[in-house]
Design a protein around this motif. Sequence first.
Motif, PDB file in Angstrom:
ATOM      1  N   ASN A   1       0.843  -1.181   0.000  1.00  0.00           N
ATOM      2  CA  ASN A   1       0.000   0.000   0.000  1.00  0.00           C
ATOM      3  C   ASN A   1       0.887   1.242   0.000  1.00  0.00           C
ATOM      4  N   LYS A   2       0.370   2.363   0.493  1.00  0.00           N
ATOM      5  CA  LYS A   2       1.130   3.612   0.502  1.00  0.00           C
ATOM      6  C   LYS A   2       1.147   4.226   1.897  1.00  0.00           C
ATOM      7  N   LEU A   3       1.186   3.380   2.901  1.00  0.00           N
ATOM      8  CA  LEU A   3       1.136   3.843   4.284  1.00  0.00           C
ATOM      9  C   LEU A   3       2.465   4.442   4.707  1.00  0.00           C
ATOM     10  N   VAL A   4       2.424   5.645   5.247  1.00  0.00           N
ATOM     11  CA  VAL A   4       3.620   6.311   5.763  1.00  0.00           C
ATOM     12  C   VAL A   4       3.795   6.037   7.259  1.00  0.00           C
ATOM     13  N   CYS A   5       2.680   5.788   7.932  1.00  0.00           N
ATOM     14  CA  CYS A   5       2.738   5.488   9.363  1.00  0.00           C
ATOM     15  C   CYS A   5       1.551   4.610   9.741  1.00  0.00           C
ATOM     16  N   LEU A   6       1.638   4.000  10.899  1.00  0.00           N
ATOM     17  CA  LEU A   6       0.528   3.242  11.461  1.00  0.00           C
ATOM     18  C   LEU A   6      -0.018   4.029  12.644  1.00  0.00           C
ATOM     19  N   PRO A   7      -1.326   4.123  12.779  1.00  0.00           N
ATOM     20  CA  PRO A   7      -1.887   4.868  13.903  1.00  0.00           C
ATOM     21  C   PRO A   7      -1.690   4.130  15.220  1.00  0.00           C
TER      22      PRO A   7
ATOM     23  N   GLU B   1       7.864   5.235   7.774  1.00  0.00           N
ATOM     24  CA  GLU B   1       9.056   5.915   8.275  1.00  0.00           C
ATOM     25  C   GLU B   1       9.221   5.718   9.777  1.00  0.00           C
ATOM     26  N   SER B   2       8.135   5.337  10.442  1.00  0.00           N
ATOM     27  CA  SER B   2       8.189   5.090  11.887  1.00  0.00           C
ATOM     28  C   SER B   2       7.063   4.152  12.275  1.00  0.00           C
ATOM     29  N   LEU B   3       7.160   3.649  13.501  1.00  0.00           N
ATOM     30  CA  LEU B   3       6.144   2.762  14.055  1.00  0.00           C
ATOM     31  C   LEU B   3       5.578   3.404  15.318  1.00  0.00           C
ATOM     32  N   PRO B   4       4.335   3.108  15.665  1.00  0.00           N
ATOM     33  CA  PRO B   4       3.759   3.703  16.878  1.00  0.00           C
ATOM     34  C   PRO B   4       4.541   3.296  18.120  1.00  0.00           C
ATOM     35  N   GLU B   5       4.730   4.234  19.021  1.00  0.00           N
ATOM     36  CA  GLU B   5       5.542   3.981  20.217  1.00  0.00           C
ATOM     37  C   GLU B   5       4.940   2.904  21.116  1.00  0.00           C
TER      38      GLU B   5
ATOM     39  N   ASN C   1      10.838  -3.750   3.103  1.00  0.00           N
ATOM     40  CA  ASN C   1      10.650  -2.743   2.053  1.00  0.00           C
ATOM     41  C   ASN C   1       9.872  -1.528   2.545  1.00  0.00           C
ATOM     42  N   ASN C   2      10.430  -0.860   3.547  1.00  0.00           N
ATOM     43  CA  ASN C   2       9.895   0.397   4.045  1.00  0.00           C
ATOM     44  C   ASN C   2      11.055   1.374   4.235  1.00  0.00           C
ATOM     45  N   HIS C   3      10.866   2.420   5.062  1.00  0.00           N
ATOM     46  CA  HIS C   3      11.913   3.414   5.304  1.00  0.00           C
ATOM     47  C   HIS C   3      12.227   3.511   6.802  1.00  0.00           C
ATOM     48  N   LEU C   4      12.107   2.409   7.501  1.00  0.00           N
ATOM     49  CA  LEU C   4      12.290   2.402   8.954  1.00  0.00           C
ATOM     50  C   LEU C   4      13.765   2.451   9.333  1.00  0.00           C
ATOM     51  N   HIS C   5      14.074   3.123  10.451  1.00  0.00           N
ATOM     52  CA  HIS C   5      15.456   3.157  10.934  1.00  0.00           C
ATOM     53  C   HIS C   5      15.568   2.760  12.410  1.00  0.00           C
ATOM     54  N   ARG C   6      14.424   2.541  13.067  1.00  0.00           N
ATOM     55  CA  ARG C   6      14.458   2.124  14.462  1.00  0.00           C
ATOM     56  C   ARG C   6      13.159   1.414  14.816  1.00  0.00           C
TER      57      ARG C   6
ATOM     58  N   LEU D   1      12.731  -7.344   8.831  1.00  0.00           N
ATOM     59  CA  LEU D   1      12.991  -5.908   8.675  1.00  0.00           C
ATOM     60  C   LEU D   1      13.908  -5.635   7.488  1.00  0.00           C
ATOM     61  N   SER D   2      13.944  -6.529   6.534  1.00  0.00           N
ATOM     62  CA  SER D   2      14.826  -6.371   5.379  1.00  0.00           C
ATOM     63  C   SER D   2      14.415  -5.176   4.521  1.00  0.00           C
ATOM     64  N   TYR D   3      15.390  -4.633   3.817  1.00  0.00           N
ATOM     65  CA  TYR D   3      15.162  -3.496   2.906  1.00  0.00           C
ATOM     66  C   TYR D   3      14.530  -2.305   3.626  1.00  0.00           C
ATOM     67  N   ASN D   4      15.207  -1.858   4.667  1.00  0.00           N
ATOM     68  CA  ASN D   4      14.833  -0.643   5.378  1.00  0.00           C
ATOM     69  C   ASN D   4      16.062   0.250   5.504  1.00  0.00           C
ATOM     70  N   ASN D   5      16.062   1.167   6.483  1.00  0.00           N
ATOM     71  CA  ASN D   5      17.165   2.121   6.630  1.00  0.00           C
ATOM     72  C   ASN D   5      17.852   2.028   7.989  1.00  0.00           C
ATOM     73  N   PHE D   6      17.865   0.835   8.581  1.00  0.00           N
ATOM     74  CA  PHE D   6      18.538   0.671   9.867  1.00  0.00           C
ATOM     75  C   PHE D   6      20.047   0.861   9.709  1.00  0.00           C
ATOM     76  N   GLN D   7      20.608   1.738  10.537  1.00  0.00           N
ATOM     77  CA  GLN D   7      22.050   1.930  10.561  1.00  0.00           C
ATOM     78  C   GLN D   7      22.680   1.264  11.788  1.00  0.00           C
ATOM     79  N   GLU D   8      21.854   1.017  12.805  1.00  0.00           N
ATOM     80  CA  GLU D   8      22.314   0.351  14.015  1.00  0.00           C
ATOM     81  C   GLU D   8      21.464  -0.882  14.266  1.00  0.00           C
ATOM     82  N   PHE D   9      22.083  -1.885  14.833  1.00  0.00           N
ATOM     83  CA  PHE D   9      21.344  -3.097  15.177  1.00  0.00           C
ATOM     84  C   PHE D   9      20.315  -2.745  16.254  1.00  0.00           C
TER      85      PHE D   9
END
Length: 240
Positions: free
Chosen positions: A50-56, A76-80, A95-100, A116-124
Amino acid sequence: MGQSSSKGVKAHMETAQKTGALVLSERKLTELPDLSALEKVLRTLDLSSNKLVCLPSSISSLSNLKHLSVNCNKLESLPEDLGSLTKLESLSLSNNHLHRLPDSSSSLKHLKSLILSYNNFQEFPSVIFSLPHLDVVDLSSNKITSIPDGIGDLQTIELNLNQNEINLISPDIAKCPRLKTLRLEENAIELSTIPKELLEESQVSLLCLNGNLFNMKDIEDTEGYSKYMERYTAVKKKMY
């Protein structure tokens, strides 16, 4: 969302009342529909492609959810309060833009599979170290540069870190109590940075290292390699 698409979503939600499974993949969704009527019954939710940028944050009210897939979106992020999904067994966010991951992820005590493959994680994501029932963690195709100290607490059986930028591996990796398969192909690992503890003392019986900064034949002369080969061979014998 067009009228026909909206009707389709409504029909799927009505079916989910009976089946406990809601598949809304490839619906061009930019936001999540109201799922409040499914809070107690929903066990499987697929929002892939889909085209979801965030989850509520309301997604955390799906108290019986066991399987959540949000692959191929624009997250780009997940709900806290993601950790409120305490019955979750599989979480797939490829296949998202997550980094944490949110800190509350440490409460996902029933999680077995984390993709969590194909995302933007820079740290484990060390927040997953405390999860007791992990079988598979896939962090391939990110930008992770090191396997950090503390990794020895990770409980997973298989860890996939292929196609990252790893050039440093903590000797703590040898302490992982259940780790059998470690995939580190196509990183920036030099032979001298592979801890001898990983080869000599760990439970790892399948270590994948192709595509790094050394010739694979040279690893055969590395201290501890014979110990690794003993484990590898023993597992192969059990398979045949």
